[in-house]
Design a protein around this motif. Structure first.
Motif, short mmCIF file in Angstrom:
data_model
loop_
_atom_site.label_atom_id
_atom_site.label_comp_id
_atom_site.label_asym_id
_atom_site.label_seq_id
_atom_site.Cartn_x
_atom_site.Cartn_y
_atom_site.Cartn_z
N SER A 229 0.85 -1.18 0.00
CA SER A 229 0.00 0.00 0.00
C SER A 229 0.88 1.23 0.00
O SER A 229 2.07 1.17 0.29
N ALA A 230 0.27 2.34 -0.32
CA ALA A 230 0.95 3.62 -0.21
C ALA A 230 0.65 4.24 1.16
O ALA A 230 0.83 5.43 1.36
N GLY A 231 0.19 3.40 2.08
CA GLY A 231 -0.17 3.88 3.42
C GLY A 231 1.01 3.91 4.37
O GLY A 231 2.17 3.91 3.95
N ASN A 232 0.69 3.89 5.68
CA ASN A 232 1.72 4.10 6.69
C ASN A 232 2.87 3.09 6.61
O ASN A 232 4.03 3.48 6.69
N SER A 233 2.54 1.81 6.47
CA SER A 233 3.63 0.82 6.52
C SER A 233 4.55 1.00 5.32
O SER A 233 5.77 0.86 5.44
N GLY A 234 3.97 1.35 4.16
CA GLY A 234 4.80 1.60 2.99
C GLY A 234 5.71 2.80 3.19
O GLY A 234 6.89 2.77 2.86
N GLY A 284 9.07 -2.18 7.94
CA GLY A 284 7.77 -1.62 8.32
C GLY A 284 7.40 -1.85 9.77
O GLY A 284 6.25 -1.63 10.16
N PHE A 285 8.36 -2.33 10.57
CA PHE A 285 8.03 -2.72 11.95
C PHE A 285 8.72 -1.89 13.01
O PHE A 285 8.35 -1.96 14.18
N ARG A 341 4.59 -1.23 18.37
CA ARG A 341 3.22 -1.21 17.89
C ARG A 341 2.76 0.19 17.49
O ARG A 341 1.97 0.35 16.56
N SER A 342 3.26 1.19 18.17
CA SER A 342 2.81 2.54 17.84
C SER A 342 3.26 2.95 16.44
O SER A 342 2.69 3.86 15.84
N TRP A 343 4.27 2.27 15.90
CA TRP A 343 4.68 2.55 14.53
C TRP A 343 4.09 1.55 13.55
O TRP A 343 3.75 1.92 12.44
#
Lengths: 433, 117
Positions: A229-234, A284-285, A341-343
């Motif tokens: 995704s182009a979302g937060n994890s990306g 992404g973690f 987890r907050s990230w």
């Protein structure tokens, strides 16, 4: 795996899809970039052959992935391997892949580029003496029996993923998978004939640096796309891919200075790879600051192995074990401490209150190298029953470019006589020198 | 004092250097040359263009030695460079009129290494 309702509810998101189209192309570019990186590290007479190993991966791994590998990796899981439900890309369509908002067809292509580059990585252990034909056969078998299986364990709903191992972009199948397979391949194929007797030096350091730079560029798609995704994890993975290798580079400079009093260019190219590998599983973690710490930490064990390995009889030629196996292992373990987890919205590591995550990571670190090593060892022994794995000493001395491909990377053209095959008899046209 | 010239396969150059080292012959010049002997031409193809490579890469050793060292220099070249196939190369021995070591102005036997026994 099947979650009723979700399939109906999930829709393809065009924004995510647009990013994943670009990311797939970025990852595909990593294979020729690796070809450049590897080709610079070998002697000039093996330049083309070394690059062609990567071209072989582009051909063989892609075909095997579409025919069966994807299904083994991402088909209906029995825990160990995927089923045959996606063999020949059956039911791989525009419908979204479960758990993502991109078409499964694109998901397959994106994951396929990972398989390609991983097969190419393994070739680094055996360049300058493995026969091209034998490598083609090995590449086909390895992409299905080792890469696809490990990818299933880590990404495809296999047992590692189920028991909680976090692996964002391929610390298990790509990095540890290639690194420890490289170790086995180097042992089975054996050392180059001149190894340990003559200095076997890189012939073009600029290729090495350029290749490393292009690999880093491609790695933004590799890690940045692994959130699908182009979302937060990306975004987090993308940014960490900038931060971690920079820290590895800096620490590598210091290690080089301490060891030899000079900062080396090939060391810098290696450091970029080590940093990119280190952040791969964790991208992404972990928080950006943790990613920088990981970059610094990952430099040390890989540097140590790179210094140690050439003093042994082990001709793991281009140090895939050090750069990928060891750095990938470091990254996987690091998640166990620094996952936040907050990230990531998924899990905490030991330092944020969940020691169980470290255990899950340790399981992957124990099992992946063992499987990769043993499976590769057996595969190569099987291939060796059918065909010789390595070139003769004479061919090795002449160079794999001329012997395997009938070309030279740096042909002068002097003394070359044109052959005109259409004349029936070979008409010879002398070429002015 | 003689000049021993050896034209050998590039892939055997390191073996020759090792053999010379073992024979305690010091003072070697080498250069890359191209040549044509009796060996089979190599065929290479670049897209649609097929060519026969008439000239092969060779390495030329030049070693000035005192007379007692000539035989063992030849032996070292021969042992190091031989594969048994066409294209192994040639060894030429030619007399030298004078040799001068630039640093010390020593001449002839004293100017080549090793000094003859």
């Amino acid at each position: 795996m099947a979650m009723p309702g979700l399939v109906l509810a999930a829709r393809v998101d065009t924004g995510d899809t647009a990013w994943m189209l670009a990311a797939t192309a970025l990852v595909l570019m990593m294979t020729p970039a690796l070809g450049l990186f590897y080709a610079g590290l070998v002697r000039s007479r093996n330049t083309l052959n070394t690059f062609m190993m990567c071209a072989a991966a582009l051909a063989v791994a892609t075909v095997c992935w579409a025919l069966i590998g994807y299904s083994i990796a991402f088909g209906e899981s029995n825990g160990i391997v995927g089923g045959f439900d996606h063999v020949f890309l059956r039911d791989v369509t525009f419908e979204p892949r479960e758990g993502t908002t991109i078409p499964q067809l694109l998901f397959m292509a994106f994951q396929g580029t990972f398989c390609i580059v991983t097969v190419a990585l393994v070739s680094g252990a055996v360049v300058e003496r493995m026969r091209f034909g034998a490598f083609l056969v090995f590449a086909a078998l390895w992409s299905v029996c080792v890469y696809a299986v490990l990818a299933h364990w880590a990404f495809g709903g296999g047992w590692l993923q189920e028991q909680g191992t976090l692996d964002f972009a391929g610390g298990v199948p790509v990095e540890m998978g290639s690194g420890f397979s490289a170790l086995a391949a180097a042992i089975v194929v054996g050392a180059r004939k001149d190894y340990g007797r003559q200095a076997l030096l890189p012939h073009n350091s600029i290729y090495v640096l350029l290749g490393a730079g292009l690999l880093w560029f491609g790695w933004f798609g590799f890690n940045g796309g692994s959130g699908f995704s182009a979302g937060n994890s990306g975004v987090l993975a993308f940014t960490n891919t900038l931060l971690t290798p920079a820290c590895t580079l800096l620490v590598w400079f210091v290690l080089d200075l301490l060891r030899g009093g000079k900062v080396t260019a090939i060391g810098a190219a290696t450091a970029i790879i080590v940093g990119c590998v280190g952040i791969t599983p964790a991208a992404g973690f972990i928080s950006p600051m943790a990613a920088m710490l990981l970059g610094a930490a990952a430099a040390v064990p890989s540097y140590a192995v790179i210094v140690w390995r050439p003093r042994t009889r082990l001709d793991e030629t281009l140090d895939v074990l050090a750069a990928h196996g060891v750095a990938g292992l470091t990254g996987i373990l690091f998640i166990g401490f620094f996952a936040q987890r907050s990230w990531n919205g998924v899990a905490d590591g030991l330092l944020f209150g969940d020691p169980g995550q470290l255990v899950s990571q340790a399981v992957a670190v124990a099992v992946t190298p063992a499987y990769a090593f043993v499976a590769t060892f057996v595969l190569l022994r099987v291939v060796a029953l059918v065909m010789p794995l390595r070139a003769t000493e004479r061919d090795e001395a002449v160079g794999m470019d001329v012997v395997e491909h009938g070309e030279e990377a740096y042909a002068s053209g002097e003394g070359a006589i044109l052959v005109a095959p259409e004349a029936g008899v070979e008409a010879e046209v002398p070429v002015a020198p | 004092v003689k000049l021993v010239i050896g034209i050998v396969r590039p892939e055997k150059a390191n073996d020759v250097l090792e053999a010379l080292y073992r024979a305690e012959v010091r003072g070697v010049s080498l250069s890359r040359v191209q040549g044509h002997g009796g060996e089979l031409e190599r065929v290479e193809t670049y897209r649609g263009t097929t060519v026969k490579m008439e000239l092969s890469e060779k390495v030329r050793f030049e070693i000035a030695v005192s007379d007692p060292f000539v035989e063992r220099t030849i032996e070292a070249l021969r042992d190091g460079a031989r594969t048994g196939e066409v294209g192994d190369g040639k060894i030429f021995v030619v007399p030298l009129e004078r040799v001068v070591r630039i640093r010390t102005a020593e001449t002839d036997d004293r100017a080549v290494t090793p000094v003859g026994p």
